[in-house]
Enzyme design. Structure first.
Site, PDB file in Angstrom:
ATOM      1  N   ASP A  84      37.470  36.902  36.676  1.00 14.40           N
ATOM      2  CA  ASP A  84      36.345  36.234  37.323  1.00 14.40           C
ATOM      3  C   ASP A  84      35.750  35.272  36.289  1.00 14.40           C
ATOM      4  O   ASP A  84      35.996  35.414  35.084  1.00 14.40           O
ATOM      5  CB  ASP A  84      35.320  37.282  37.755  1.00 14.40           C
ATOM      6  CG  ASP A  84      34.011  36.668  38.218  1.00 14.40           C
ATOM      7  OD1 ASP A  84      34.066  35.785  39.090  1.00 14.40           O
ATOM      8  OD2 ASP A  84      32.952  37.065  37.700  1.00 14.40           O
ATOM      9  N   ASP A  90      32.031  33.338  36.360  1.00 13.48           N
ATOM     10  CA  ASP A  90      30.601  33.485  36.057  1.00 13.48           C
ATOM     11  C   ASP A  90      30.256  34.938  35.776  1.00 13.48           C
ATOM     12  O   ASP A  90      30.576  35.833  36.554  1.00 13.48           O
ATOM     13  CB  ASP A  90      29.761  32.972  37.226  1.00 13.48           C
ATOM     14  CG  ASP A  90      29.996  31.498  37.495  1.00 13.48           C
ATOM     15  OD1 ASP A  90      29.887  30.707  36.547  1.00 13.48           O
ATOM     16  OD2 ASP A  90      30.303  31.141  38.642  1.00 13.48           O
TER      17      ASP A  90
END
Length: 271
Positions: free
Chosen positions: A9, A11
């Site tokens: 992922d 952020d």
């Protein structure tokens, strides 16, 4: 046992809170990944055009599960994209427009679209996450392939809005909390885990050969699916419960520290 795929992922996970990463350290690791036959995948709720900007040197070598699984690209070529029917799109928009507490971004393959009437603060944030963004008077007659909606709203409203969305349009779209002040509406079953599954099928990689990292509600399915799943130090309790392991903070290169262990075959990658 050998690791064949690492998915991150962005952020709150791969990126620091300043939206940066240690490029020199990662690029050295990436060369080692290539030498060891390990695929690198970016799995994010963000727009493909935004994600490739973080990896200008290697964007055409790696894979992206963008838009929370709505669009999957490997080596610059399409692998999969979800698609809302025009009727479903219209139904969702009609409901969202009755909710003044949310600001709407319709996410399409060619561009994202949001309303001209929204304030400059919202537009500034939207432009950070959507590098292709068009401002429109309304969402009627847009010609694109749509696979997601991004909603901006106050954090304290998220639980009640998610509940209301589930009751109103839950048969069409699933709401996932993606971070501060944002909800994504995704097509049921079209999530990051499904995107990774498409790539694993393409490459002949088993779940037991996959390492994933995440911190948010939109990471839960892929954390449950992967053989080696790491919740970040900054992850919420539901995310921690879905993962098998913990990684350090996104602000202290927690992902890169674990990648070092993968490359050196250190625990838990030493079986």
């Amino acid at each position: 046992m050998s690791i064949k795929l690492i998915a991150v992922d962005m952020d709150g996970t791969f990126l620091s809170d300043q939206k940066t990463y240690n490029r020199e350290r990662f690029m050295a690791q990436y060369q080692q990944m290539k030498a060891q036959g390990i695929r690198f995948v970016v799995a994010s709720g963000n727009q493909y055009y935004q994600l490739i900007s973080f990896f200008p040197e290697i964007a055409n070598e790696i894979a992206f599960v963008a838009e929370n699984g709505g669009w999957v690209v490997s080596e610059g070529k399409d692998v999969f994209n979800g698609e809302l029917s025009k009727d479903a799109f219209a139904t969702v928009v009609e409901h969202l427009l009755t909710r003044p507490e949310v600001e709407i971004i319709a996410c399409g393959k060619n561009s994202a679209y949001t309303l001209k009437k929204y304030d400059d603060a919202m537009k500034t944030v939207a432009e950070m996450y959507y590098h292709r963004l068009e401002y429109v008077d309304n969402f009627d007659n847009l010609e694109d392939i749509f696979f997601k909606f991004g909603l901006n709203l106050s954090d304290e409203l998220i639980p009640q809005v998610q509940k209301a969305l589930h009751e109103a349009i839950g048969d069409i779209m699933v709401s996932v909390h993606t971070g501060n002040g944002s909800i994504d509406l995704i097509i049921p079953g079209v999530h990051k885990a499904n995107g990774l599954r498409q790539l694993q099928k393409l490459w002949g990689i088993d779940d037991s050969e996959v390492v994933v990292f995440g911190d948010g509600g939109n990471d839960i399915e892929m954390l449950r699916q992967a053989g080696f799943s790491f919740a970040m130090e900054n992850a919420g309790s539901a995310v921690v419960a879905a993962a098998k392991y913990r990684a350090g903070s996104n602000n202290r290169e927690g992902v890169l520290d674990v990648i070092d262990k993968v490359l050196k075959h250190e625990a838990p990658f030493d079986q």
